[in-house]
Scaffold this active site. Structure first.
Site, PDB file in Angstrom:
ATOM      1  N   SER A  33      -5.794   3.862   4.333  1.00 29.84           N
ATOM      2  CA  SER A  33      -5.378   2.934   3.232  1.00 29.84           C
ATOM      3  C   SER A  33      -6.484   2.637   2.397  1.00 29.84           C
ATOM      4  O   SER A  33      -6.793   1.511   2.370  1.00 29.84           O
ATOM      5  CB  SER A  33      -4.633   1.772   3.824  1.00 29.84           C
ATOM      6  OG  SER A  33      -3.944   1.245   2.930  1.00 29.84           O
ATOM      7  N   SER A  67       0.746  -1.100   0.003  1.00 28.53           N
ATOM      8  CA  SER A  67       0.070  -0.034   0.026  1.00 28.53           C
ATOM      9  C   SER A  67       0.639   1.159  -0.112  1.00 28.53           C
ATOM     10  O   SER A  67       0.153   2.264  -0.314  1.00 28.53           O
ATOM     11  CB  SER A  67      -0.816   0.021   1.173  1.00 28.53           C
ATOM     12  OG  SER A  67      -2.083  -0.779   0.987  1.00 28.53           O
ATOM     13  N   LYS A 111       0.304   3.929  -2.799  1.00 32.55           N
ATOM     14  CA  LYS A 111      -0.567   4.936  -2.682  1.00 32.55           C
ATOM     15  C   LYS A 111      -0.249   6.166  -2.628  1.00 32.55           C
ATOM     16  O   LYS A 111      -0.733   7.098  -3.081  1.00 32.55           O
ATOM     17  CB  LYS A 111      -1.596   4.613  -1.628  1.00 32.55           C
ATOM     18  CG  LYS A 111      -2.498   3.481  -1.601  1.00 32.55           C
ATOM     19  CD  LYS A 111      -3.538   3.438  -0.313  1.00 32.55           C
ATOM     20  CE  LYS A 111      -4.483   2.113  -0.719  1.00 32.55           C
ATOM     21  NZ  LYS A 111      -3.855   0.847  -0.317  1.00 32.55           N
TER      22      LYS A 111
END
Length: 518
Positions: free
Chosen positions: A329, A158, A161
């Site tokens: 997230s 993640s 991102k």
């Protein structure tokens, strides 16, 4: 009278725009000053402002505004005029983090040798797995202070991102809002709900769209309408390569509340199998409540050629969506941001086109993309690759006073021990909580952490630690936390708080496939 179309009032503001004016008042251009508040924010979060009001408000954190308002106060000594005989004001609480003033030697550069000494015993921690990459840079100079495999492509989970959010802000700007519209055919017999790609569209948003549409239908003297819905803004497969997963709805241009079938707004949840159809049916119900006769069931189709727009709903500004994406997230918003970037760059609005668009925008920002593969916007795809240097360079770009539009990348990063995916980490009493802001990343066997920290010399550092081959996230996460804590000048064990809850559920994987949870 019909309700007006919902228009969120949280217009984004630039709390950092004032930084540019400092150049005329002070000698030099210390970039660390631009974002020092992003580290100090952790202190203010402790008061509960962020937790009470949510991490995204008007495109900046409420805690930052409170910090600015209290800049010259010392707490108990400023309770106003004291009446005769009244008790003395309560003593001021000691500062958790020293103020960034002239008492701190900020001009002294971080010593790479001492940094290597501090990180050496931590980077080799077996809990991190079989392969570790790291990059630490001084955001004021761009100089790399520490690197280990920093240019080696690694699975980011993640932390990708950060790239998705930066590219979206760069391509679209922090004020951009995603529009959902309603179009009425020329003969006023067909009404079309057109998805713009806003995964945060709410039932209240549908209600306001229906109210405006009902007024237009009444003005056209129509007795009833057929309802269609249009998802053509996005192309390609709706399912992520990982398949059905509670952490991500089918990626479609039309959905309500991220297609969640419960009352959650973050984390895993049961998702609708047909988000667009469900949104259209919910819209039909709102139309009926508004007095509109809807003939038949909604069907998927584009609006007729001469249809006119009769209602529009806008999402929160991109700055707020970015903050929400990074703090929680949020995979659904991340994939939406990637596709919005693809549309802005003239690419196809699918996984492949989004990857090309994000890569193109990163190159425009002069970020090293060698070896990078942006397979998706969320980091759920294990085939994605970035380098530690790419992540730290992106964070440095967000620190640049000449790029205020990228600041939500910093303000959206979770605060150690307080917010988002770092809320349950850094809980030990060694003082690291509140000093670190970082995006987490977790897949089975993959753990990562990338963010910012102010070092003991008062300089803002950007860091990225990417690890793979780990046997357990509950052991790897404290090891990553210890690395970040060391940059803040805290003891290595300072990061070893409780491991965070998995960003994604640890479901049994299919044969030959790793677990996927964030």
């Amino acid at each position: 009278m019909a309700e007006p179309v919902e228009e969120p009032s949280n217009r984004p503001s630039d709390p950092w725009g004032r930084i540019k004016n400092l150049k005329s008042k002070r000698n030099g251009s210390n970039t660390w000053q631009v974002v020092a508040g992003s580290a100090v924010l952790g202190l203010v979060v402790a008061t509960g402002a962020v937790l009470a009001a949510g991490p995204w408000d008007n495109g900046q954190r409420k805690a930052e505004r409170q910090l600015a308002a209290a800049a010259d106060r010392t707490g108990g000594a400023h309770h106003g005029r004291r009446l005769p005989g009244a008790p003395e004001p309560a003593p001021s609480a000691p500062a958790v983090l020293g103020a960034l003033d002239t008492t701190v030697t900020r001009s002294a550069p971080q010593d790479p040798a001492s940094l290597r000494t501090a990180l050496a015993p931590l980077i080799g921690e077996p809990a991190l797995g079989t392969r570790v990459a790291a990059s630490v840079i001084d955001t004021a100079t761009g100089k790399e202070l520490y690197g280990r495999g920093a240019t080696a492509p690694m699975t980011p989970a993640s932390t990708v991102k950060i790239a998705t959010a930066t590219a979206a802000l760069s391509a679209l700007g922090p004020d951009h809002r995603i529009a959902t519209t309603v179009r009425l055919s020329e003969d006023a017999r067909t009404l079309t709900l057109v998805g713009g790609g806003d995964p945060t569209l709410s039932p209240a948003g549908l209600k306001s769209l229906a109210a405006s549409a009902a007024r237009a239908i009444e003005e056209a003297d129509a007795t009833g309408v057929r309802l269609t819905y249009d998802t053509s803004r996005y192309t390609g497969p709706e399912r992520h390569p990982i398949g059905k997963n509670p952490n991500l709805a089918p990626v479609t241009a039309l959905m309500v509340d991220e297609a969640r079938l419960d009352d959650t707004d973050r984390g895993p949840a049961t998702r609708s199998e047909d988000p667009a159809g469900d949104a259209a049916r919910a819209f039909a119900a709102q139309l009926k409540k508004a007095g509109v006769k809807v003939t038949g069931a909604p069907r998927e189709a584009r609006a007729p050629g001469k249809a006119r727009t009769v209602a529009t709903h806008h999402s929160a500004p991109l700055s707020a969506l970015v903050e929400r994406t990074l703090t929680n997230s949020d995979n659904d918003i991340a994939e939406a941001l990637a596709r919005q970037t693809a549309i802005a760059k003239g690419e196809s609005a699918d996984f492949a086109g989004a990857g090309r668009a994000v890569t193109t925008e990163l190159r425009k920002l002069k970020v090293p993309t060698a070896g990078a593969r942006l397979a998706d916007g969320s980091g759920l795809d294990r085939e994605g690759r970035v380098t530690a240097t790419l992540l730290t360079t992106l964070l440095a770009r967000a620190c640049d006073p000449e790029r205020p539009g990228l600041r939500p990348v910093l303000t959206g990063l979770p605060v150690a021990g307080f917010t988002g995916t770092l809320s349950t980490r850094y809980q030990d009493a060694t003082g690291a909580s509140g000093l670190i802001r970082a995006k987490t990343g977790t897949l089975s066997g993959v753990n990562s952490l990338a963010g910012t920290v102010v070092d003991p010399q008062g300089r803002l550092l950007a860091f990225a630690f990417l690890a793979s081959g780990s046997a357990s996230a509950t052991e790897a996460e404290p090891a990553l936390d210890a690395l970040a804590a060391a940059l803040a000048g805290r003891a290595a064990e300072g990061g070893r708080g409780r491991p965070s809850a998995p960003e994604e559920p640890r479901n049994t994987p299919p044969p030959g496939e790793g677990l996927t949870y964030g």
